[in-house]
Design a protein around this motif. Sequence first.
Motif, mmCIF file in Angstrom:
data_model
loop_
_atom_site.group_PDB
_atom_site.id
_atom_site.type_symbol
_atom_site.label_atom_id
_atom_site.label_comp_id
_atom_site.label_asym_id
_atom_site.label_seq_id
_atom_site.Cartn_x
_atom_site.Cartn_y
_atom_site.Cartn_z
ATOM 1 N N THR A 127 5.669 6.416 -5.648
ATOM 2 C CA THR A 127 5.860 4.997 -5.347
ATOM 3 C C THR A 127 4.787 4.166 -6.044
ATOM 4 N N SER A 128 3.606 4.647 -5.943
ATOM 5 C CA SER A 128 2.496 3.937 -6.556
ATOM 6 C C SER A 128 2.713 3.802 -8.063
ATOM 7 N N SER B 37 0.834 -1.196 0.000
ATOM 8 C CA SER B 37 0.000 0.000 0.000
ATOM 9 C C SER B 37 0.876 1.257 0.000
ATOM 10 N N PRO B 38 1.375 1.633 -1.152
ATOM 11 C CA PRO B 38 2.235 2.823 -1.235
ATOM 12 C C PRO B 38 1.453 4.073 -0.866
ATOM 13 N N ARG B 39 2.133 4.988 -0.185
ATOM 14 C CA ARG B 39 1.486 6.241 0.194
ATOM 15 C C ARG B 39 1.740 7.321 -0.836
ATOM 16 N N ALA C 144 -4.834 3.405 -3.038
ATOM 17 C CA ALA C 144 -3.571 3.184 -3.737
ATOM 18 C C ALA C 144 -3.607 1.945 -4.600
ATOM 19 N N ALA C 145 -4.119 0.881 -4.040
ATOM 20 C CA ALA C 145 -4.050 -0.383 -4.761
ATOM 21 C C ALA C 145 -5.010 -0.423 -5.944
ATOM 22 N N LEU D 225 -1.638 8.714 -0.321
ATOM 23 C CA LEU D 225 -2.726 7.804 -0.683
ATOM 24 C C LEU D 225 -3.076 6.968 0.530
ATOM 25 N N ALA E 125 -2.882 6.720 -9.611
ATOM 26 C CA ALA E 125 -2.020 7.361 -8.632
ATOM 27 C C ALA E 125 -1.267 8.512 -9.262
ATOM 28 N N LYS F 115 3.234 0.350 -10.301
ATOM 29 C CA LYS F 115 2.382 -0.022 -11.426
ATOM 30 C C LYS F 115 3.145 -0.149 -12.731
#
Lengths: 336, 325, 303
Positions: free
Chosen positions: A252-253, A246-248, A324-325, A319, A330, A257
């Motif tokens: 990162t998100s 779960s990237p914040r 996020a997921a 996020l 994102a 991806k």
Amino acid sequence: MTNPVLSIDNLQTHFFTRAGVVKAVDNISLSVNAGEILGLVGESGSGKSITGFSILGLVDEPGRIVGGSIKLSGEELIGKPEAALRRIRGGRASMIFQDPMMTLNPVLRIETQMIEAIRAHEKVPRREAWQRARDGLAQVGIPSPEERLKCYPHELSGGMRQRVAIAIAFLNRPEFIVADEPTTALDVTIQSQILAEAQKLCRENRTAMIWITHDLSVVAGLADTIAVMYAGRIVENGPAEAVLRSPRHPYTSGLIKSVPGEHLVGQRLFQIPGMTPSLLKLGEACAFKERCAYQDDACSAAPPISMEGGRACRCFHPLRADTAAQSGGAAKESAP
Amino acid sequence: MLAFLIRRIGQSAVVVLLMATIVFFGVNLVGDPVHMLVSPEADQAEIARVIQQFGLDRPIVEQYWLFLKGAVQGNLGTSFIFGQPAVGLILERLPATMELAVCALVLAVFFGIPLGVYSGIKPKSRVSQVIMAASIFGFSLPTFWVGIMLIMFFSVQLQLLPSTGRGEVGSFLGIDSSLFTLDGLKHIILPATNLALLKMSMVIRLSRAGTREVMQQDYIKFARAKGLSFGRIVWAHLLKNIMIPVITVLGLEFGSLIAFSVVTESIFAWPGMGKLLIDSVLQLDRPVIVAYLMIVVFLFVAINLVVDVIYSLLDPRVSLTGAKS
Amino acid sequence: MSDQLSNAAKPRFRDTPFGVFLSRYLDSKVATLAFVVLVVIIVLAIIAPWITPQNPYDLAQVDVLDARMAPGEEAFAGYTFWLGSDGAGRDLYSAMLYGLRISLMVGVLSGLIAMVIGTAVGLTAAYAGGRVETLIMRLVDLQLSFPAILIALMLVAALGKGVDKIIVALVAVQWAYYARTVRGTALSERSKEYVEAARNLGLSPRRILFGQIMPNCLSPLIVVATIQTAHAIALEATLSFLGIGLPQTEPSLGILISNGFEYMLSGKYWISIFPGVALLLTVFCINLVGDQLRDVLNPRLAK
Ligand SMILES: Nc1ncnc2c1ncn2[C@@H]1O[C@H](COP(=O)(O)OP(=O)(O)O)[C@@H](O)[C@H]1O
Ligand SMILES: [Mg+2]
């Protein structure tokens, strides 16, 4: 809780070029415990290597460490005289470089290059140093190490050479190792073997390690913690699993991806739009602003750091676990 | 190794043969070979004798064959001036020239490499800039002019060192050399310096360029990351790498050192084969000139061969089959 | 038409290619100074007969009683030997300028001839390709592997003395450098797009060679020509010094230096020194100019 082997606080490494000051490393803080691996992830040019060089005191002109603190087992490294740093390099802290083709001197035998690394730190007889070099090679899974010691680098394959470099890094049982993308230049099967061996050595010797990579899939199975670096700053860090699940930070998100394996077949591969900004013109504002789907006026100020459950994130709009997921957006979608 | 040597020796033989052919036909094209072989003061009987001896009345192909045969046997005619076999005359003076050339080479390396490495490691320092300016200047100074200046300064003004001749020659382990006596050493300093200067400029440039390139390589940074001392990095990692091109180029330049010793030997009256060559040119002693040429060609080819072998010994990436892996 | 053009867009001098070249050349003070000194030397050499008190080759004007006068002493004929006189009683100042004339003439002339021959050979090699090219380049390599001084020595030994012979020898020594340079440039130009484009347009190979490739060889040729001319002058001086170059009747700087050499040991330094300084200055300045030209004309180094 144990004291970290390596702790970096507000490290700043700048390059004073003709065009201006390049803030290659800008106020980063990290820490690594014994036997643990920290994955330092980011696009190329984000300052990962310079972070590694800063730790070992290997930043060259026109670069300079201008602020912060680097402590190795509590001992401050910044400001140490060159002679003291030299004793630490390769002894208590060592480094593995990216390109195995370039890191070994082409005109010296492997044994010369290994023995000199031992004898630079301990006045042991040649014979003993040679035996330790041989054992070192055996440890990283090199078959018939006696023969390999006699070889010149060009007689070994790339994977073999990187194993030699890893063996050299572990020779003096360092407390800490930086590995700067050591598997990037190798093909995938060899990459995973080397990852496994490095991980094993690290756990066995209780070495603290920073593993630098631009490839999230590499650190996924390897690192205990992850720090994501963007434009000279750490934008997010935390336990590896949590960050990956779960990237914040939107960046990162986006990175997660864009890893091909994370996608369903037939789905368009994700791509973060835009380019890394020039490190010359960075101000207070969030450096990711231009490329971010969540940006608004607030992002022009210095982003706050939000802490939560051992994780940190530098963003106005972190996020939440659920968005996020799934929400798919994102970062801005790239133009088709 | 053996196969490599045999092949290279074969190639060398072809080059020598080629040069012999060029020399032979050159001599025949440029002028009447009789004039080349007979002193201008010779009488009819002498001319007839030489024509007979060298078969100058026979067809050119046969003459060519005779020339080659003579060359292989070390017979390239007799000096008009000395009345001795030309080849012998030159070989007699070869050691003096070799001694001079080797000393010059050693001087060039001994001073050139440290200066070049220093200015490569610290390219921006004052000292480096002075070194580089001096090496450009050294590049444009004609050798004979430097020789004159050396004589004027050290021999005439300061009266420190002798300016002519080889001095006393000592013998050690069966080798005769002026290096073995104090007087001989004094005599060789100026000419060796003179001959060395041009090459020293070159060594400085080469080792500086090499140093700048090598110091940027990852393996130097890795060596630093291993905690090696600066001295060890320069000694083991840098020098070994820059020595390869420097030694290769210098080896090849050894030939030109021998050629330039013609000038130095003339100025310092050094009794070597270069001085003999100039005297022979001035006195039109053609057999000696032809013999000099053939011996020098032979030397060059031999030097090339030796340099190739040394190169492959120095650089582990080069195997003697000639392929770079 | 051309008038209109030049009226319509009269480019400022600074922006013309030559203007850019000039401003970049002048960037280096040392090179600028070297160029100025070189021009002065050349001008002095050209106008030598009008600014010297004596024609050193006119035996009627030379008096042996004036031999080896120190600088500043007065000649029998009334003028002052500002730089002294040589062993034959020649005024050194006059002899030096006349010597400079010959040295420059021989160097430049041999350079030009070698350039023409070398360019022709180099272009032929690049144009012909295949066996011919291999053969020519082998020859060039073979020659370049032998020291220039040896080749020149041998030729002079075979040909004898004289200005023409020396020029032949110097040409023989130099042509290979030009051939290699031209062939190298032509080869890299040949593979470039515009040559391909010209070929596709149906231009004849000869047109391509002379219209497209030749102009691009110009910069490297100029650089090689400067450096080679300096070499040629130094080499001629060396040969003359050794007594196997120019004849005594046409004394170049090398011969003057050589003549003075025998007096050097007795302290009469000026006979060798002044011609030597002239030679040195000439060669050094040409080299400095050549070095700067290489930096300025080399597109790889251009920012
Ligand atoms: N010698 C240098 N001069 C100027 N800037 C430099 C220099 N070395 C690195 N940098 C700057 O530091 C930034 C980070 O480089 P680096 O740490 O190598 O990135 P990476 O994350 O790919 O390892 C680069 O984007 C570059 O702008
Ligand atoms: Mg990097």
